[in-house]
Design an enzyme around this catalytic site. Structure first.
Site, PDB file in Angstrom:
ATOM      1  N   HIS A 183       0.845  -1.205   0.000  1.00 18.02           N
ATOM      2  CA  HIS A 183       0.000   0.000   0.000  1.00 18.02           C
ATOM      3  C   HIS A 183       0.870   1.240   0.000  1.00 18.02           C
ATOM      4  O   HIS A 183       1.970   1.241   0.549  1.00 18.02           O
ATOM      5  CB  HIS A 183      -0.961   0.020   1.193  1.00 18.02           C
ATOM      6  CG  HIS A 183      -0.301  -0.190   2.533  1.00 18.02           C
ATOM      7  ND1 HIS A 183       0.081  -1.430   2.981  1.00 18.02           N
ATOM      8  CD2 HIS A 183       0.047   0.680   3.508  1.00 18.02           C
ATOM      9  CE1 HIS A 183       0.623  -1.318   4.178  1.00 18.02           C
ATOM     10  NE2 HIS A 183       0.642  -0.036   4.528  1.00 18.02           N
ATOM     11  N   HIS A 236       0.733   5.184   1.257  1.00 18.62           N
ATOM     12  CA  HIS A 236       0.044   6.175   2.075  1.00 18.62           C
ATOM     13  C   HIS A 236       0.106   7.517   1.352  1.00 18.62           C
ATOM     14  O   HIS A 236       1.162   7.889   0.829  1.00 18.62           O
ATOM     15  CB  HIS A 236       0.766   6.392   3.414  1.00 18.62           C
ATOM     16  CG  HIS A 236       0.769   5.229   4.339  1.00 18.62           C
ATOM     17  ND1 HIS A 236      -0.046   5.157   5.448  1.00 18.62           N
ATOM     18  CD2 HIS A 236       1.516   4.091   4.369  1.00 18.62           C
ATOM     19  CE1 HIS A 236       0.199   4.033   6.106  1.00 18.62           C
ATOM     20  NE2 HIS A 236       1.143   3.368   5.470  1.00 18.62           N
TER      21      HIS A 236
HETATM   22  P1  DGP Z   1       1.637   0.329   7.503  1.00 20.32           P
HETATM   23  O1  DGP Z   1       2.254   0.612   8.837  1.00 20.32           O
HETATM   24  O2  DGP Z   1       2.348   1.036   6.389  1.00 20.32           O
HETATM   25  O3  DGP Z   1       1.456  -1.154   7.254  1.00 20.32           O
HETATM   26  O4  DGP Z   1       0.198   1.012   7.571  1.00 20.32           O
HETATM   27  C1  DGP Z   1      -0.978   0.303   7.685  1.00 20.32           C
HETATM   28  C2  DGP Z   1      -2.093   1.307   7.822  1.00 20.32           C
HETATM   29  O5  DGP Z   1      -3.314   0.624   7.618  1.00 20.32           O
HETATM   30  C3  DGP Z   1      -2.190   1.985   9.178  1.00 20.32           C
HETATM   31  O6  DGP Z   1      -1.946   3.380   9.022  1.00 20.32           O
HETATM   32  C4  DGP Z   1      -3.596   1.737   9.650  1.00 20.32           C
HETATM   33  C5  DGP Z   1      -4.304   1.205   8.422  1.00 20.32           C
HETATM   34  N1  DGP Z   1      -5.274   0.160   8.687  1.00 20.32           N
HETATM   35  C6  DGP Z   1      -5.040  -0.983   9.352  1.00 20.32           C
HETATM   36  N2  DGP Z   1      -6.164  -1.726   9.396  1.00 20.32           N
HETATM   37  C7  DGP Z   1      -7.123  -1.018   8.735  1.00 20.32           C
HETATM   38  C8  DGP Z   1      -8.486  -1.262   8.440  1.00 20.32           C
HETATM   39  O7  DGP Z   1      -9.083  -2.281   8.812  1.00 20.32           O
HETATM   40  N3  DGP Z   1      -9.146  -0.309   7.740  1.00 20.32           N
HETATM   41  C9  DGP Z   1      -8.540   0.832   7.317  1.00 20.32           C
HETATM   42  N4  DGP Z   1      -9.276   1.712   6.623  1.00 20.32           N
HETATM   43  N5  DGP Z   1      -7.240   1.099   7.564  1.00 20.32           N
HETATM   44  C10 DGP Z   1      -6.542   0.181   8.274  1.00 20.32           C
END
Ligand code: DGP
Length: 143
Positions: free
Chosen positions: A102, A104
């Protein structure tokens, strides 16, 4: 179609669990990060499951990157942010928590206090050339 039924982002892409989806096409889905660093913080993911950017086919990363200009423009308007950081944590040692590639998009405003400066180093004499040589050898070998 690589998919992982235990992966939260695969489940969001399939509509199995809710997310505030703002964009979707054949290859990618963009939605609000549930734990935003700033209001409007977006994540954009490939529909297919790859844990790391290095495991994804170039076309998948190309599709993901190709929507960043539109998403970024939407973020700047919608979140009233004059700037944003595009961040990709690749591997748990780099802070990746969700093991599905992903990007950001993090809205930034002057004085928001989020910070962005890391402790940058410097190469000792000759080390940059050696490092460059190693990269060139690896890449020229077709890896
Ligand atoms: P990273 O640390 O780069 O793997 O960021 C993962 C991000 O994903 C973190 O900022 C929070 C987000 N995240 C985790 N679980 C969920 C979810 O169930 N829904 C959404 N919308 N975001 C999520």
């Amino acid at each position: 179609m690589p998919t992982d039924p235990t992966c939260i982002f695969c489940r969001i892409a399939k509509g199995e669990i809710p997310a505030e989806i703002v964009y979707r096409d054949e290859f990618c889905v963009a939605f609000l990060d549930v734990n935003p660093l700033a209001p409007g913080h977006l994540l954009v993911i490939p529909v297919d499951h790859y844990a790391l950017v290095t495991q994804a086919p170039p076309a998948v990363i190309g599709a993901l990157a190709s929507v960043v200009p539109r998403l970024g423009a939407a973020l700047m308007q919608t979140a009233s942010a004059p700037a944003f950081n595009l961040l990709q944590n690749n591997g748990s040692d780099a802070g990746q928590v969700v093991q599905h590639v992903h990007f950001h998009l993090i809205p930034r405003r002057s004085g928001d206090g989020l910070g962005y400066r890391w402790n940058a180093g410097a190469y000792p004499q000759g080390a940059a050339r050696e490092m460059g040589d190693s990269y060139r050898r690896f890449l020229q070998a077709g890896c």
